[in-house]
Design an enzyme around this catalytic site. Structure first.
Site, PDB file in Angstrom:
ATOM      1  N   GLY A  66       7.559   5.082  -6.928  1.00  0.00           N
ATOM      2  CA  GLY A  66       7.095   6.402  -6.541  1.00  0.00           C
ATOM      3  C   GLY A  66       7.036   6.570  -5.031  1.00  0.00           C
ATOM      4  O   GLY A  66       7.413   7.615  -4.484  1.00  0.00           O
ATOM      5  N   ASP A  67       6.564   5.530  -4.344  1.00  0.00           N
ATOM      6  CA  ASP A  67       6.516   5.578  -2.881  1.00  0.00           C
ATOM      7  C   ASP A  67       7.927   5.649  -2.304  1.00  0.00           C
ATOM      8  O   ASP A  67       8.185   6.395  -1.356  1.00  0.00           O
ATOM      9  CB  ASP A  67       5.806   4.340  -2.336  1.00  0.00           C
ATOM     10  CG  ASP A  67       4.390   4.198  -2.855  1.00  0.00           C
ATOM     11  OD1 ASP A  67       3.745   5.235  -3.115  1.00  0.00           O
ATOM     12  OD2 ASP A  67       3.930   3.056  -3.012  1.00  0.00           O
ATOM     13  N   GLY A  78       0.852  -1.179   0.000  1.00  0.00           N
ATOM     14  CA  GLY A  78       0.000   0.000   0.000  1.00  0.00           C
ATOM     15  C   GLY A  78       0.884   1.224   0.000  1.00  0.00           C
ATOM     16  O   GLY A  78       1.972   1.204   0.590  1.00  0.00           O
TER      17      GLY A  78
END
Length: 395
Positions: free
Chosen positions: A295-296, A60
């Site tokens: 991206g995280d 997540g």
């Protein structure tokens, strides 16, 4: 009337602290708020109907950032809700094992933990995604995390953690999950900072916004102190992916970080005289294993650099190095090691632009007969070799 998914007596959900969370210690510097899910990862490439077995993992956006921050030496926490089920216990247990404080995670007695399946390309099947590509299939409607609300912020463990944080990280995924999640994010962004930074990653998910007006995301981006925007995502959501146009569109954040299609990231920060200073840094060349999670990881690296007091260029470089670690790993979070000490953070432009991340450790070398070496103090699940390469740059 109690919130959907709250305990039958209307009380707040049980804390994950009783489910194996790490004991209380120093307050986390960074707190990430949002949904994470159990993940089913295929044992081989190909369409889901051809997969023989799946391995259970977790993932997540917000928890990925928390894990990457922890790996970079930044005390971090994740705030969310999970179901009172095996997937929820697996999720909080794995994050705690990675050094993330999960003591403020609520356990919902009714609603389940969300789930997604990963599909990877590389098979000979006619419906294959293609080598190096992957797709996530989500099953999250009605999940425990979707029942988060503004009331969640008043729960004692949550309120204490948020009050003591130096950075609070949010994404554009959470407000799209439900009306109550939307209200929670709006309140978080409207709360007086008290010396904290609030970062917001657009993380554009058009499927989640299908039944909602994405124009409200402008409000959230503009209310943040640091905003992360992919140029392609911003083009879809706001009508422009140009870094300077986005800076003009969003005057609120002290810094806007824009990742463009050419894999160059530009940070546009308001300076002490009210002007805007732009610093750009190209991504490292990477032999990509899987494209998810980069991206995280970039956001985590950049925020870690911010908390460590790095200048803008070193913040961007630490973001790129963290992203590279995710790109050469099979999961969403790579083996970061102590990237903050890497000599590449202060390398010349020539050395940085010639660097290459592969799957064999961190190698440093220069062409024309100069000695090549290997730096084993840091592992990116890949290596960096200095030489001329033609591969595409990937953030």
């Amino acid at each position: 009337m109690r919130d959907e998914g709250s305990a039958p007596d209307g009380s707040a959900p049980e804390s994950a602290a009783s489910e194996g969370a790490a004991p209380e210690s120093a307050a986390p510097w960074a707190v990430c708020v949002g949904e994470s899910m159990a993940a089913l990862l295929p044992d081989g490439p190909g369409p889901l109907e051809t997969v023989g077995a799946f391995a259970v993992s977790v993932g997540g956006a917000e928890s990925n950032v928390a894990c990457a921050l922890s790996a970079l030496g930044v005390p971090s926490a994740w705030i969310s809700r999970v179901g009172d089920d095996g997937f929820g216990r697996r999720l909080t247990g794995e994050l705690a094992a990675r050094g993330v404080d999960t003591s403020a995670v609520g356990i919902d007695p009714v609603l389940p933990t969300g789930l997604y399946l990963k599909e990877t390309g590389g098979s000979a099947h006619s419906a294959d995604l293609g080598t190096g590509r992957s797709k996530l299939h989500y099953y999250r409607r009605g999940s425990a995390a979707s029942a988060m609300s503004a009331a969640t912020l008043q729960e004692p463990a949550v309120a204490r953690m948020l009050a003591e944080a130096r950075v609070i990280h949010l994404t554009g995924i959470t407000p799209a999950l439900s009306e109550t999640c939307f209200a929670m994010v709006r309140e978080l962004l409207a709360t007086p900072r008290g010396g904290r930074l609030v970062s917001f990653d657009l993380n554009w998910r058009p499927a989640l916004w299908r039944d909602r007006d994405p124009a409200v995301l402008r409000e959230f981006v503009n209310a943040a102190d640091v905003a992360f925007l992919g140029a392609d995502e911003a083009e879809a959501a706001f009508g422009t992916g140009d870094a300077h146009e986005l800076r003009a569109l969003f005057p609120g954040p002290a810094t806007i970080v824009v990742k463009d299609a050419e894999r160059v990231v530009t940070a546009l920060a308001v300076d002490t005289e009210g002007g805007v200073t732009a610093v750009s840094e190209a991504a490292l060349v990477v032999d990509v294993v899987e494209p998810t999670g980069a991206g995280d990881a970039f956001a985590a690296g950049y925020l870690a650099g911010t908390l460590h007091g790095f200048d803008q260029r070193r913040q961007l470089r630490l973001g790129h190095l963290a992203a590279a670690s995710a790109l050469v790993a099979h999961g969403d979070v790579g083996d970061l090691g102590d990237l903050a000490r890497l000599a590449l953070l202060d390398a010349s432009e020539e050395q940085w632009s010639a660097a290459r991340v592969t799957a064999n450790g961190i190698e440093h070398g220069v062409e024309h007969g100069v000695e090549h070496g290997v730096e084993h103090g840091v592992r990116i699940s890949g290596g960096i070799s200095l030489g001329t390469v033609d591969e595409a740059r990937t953030p």
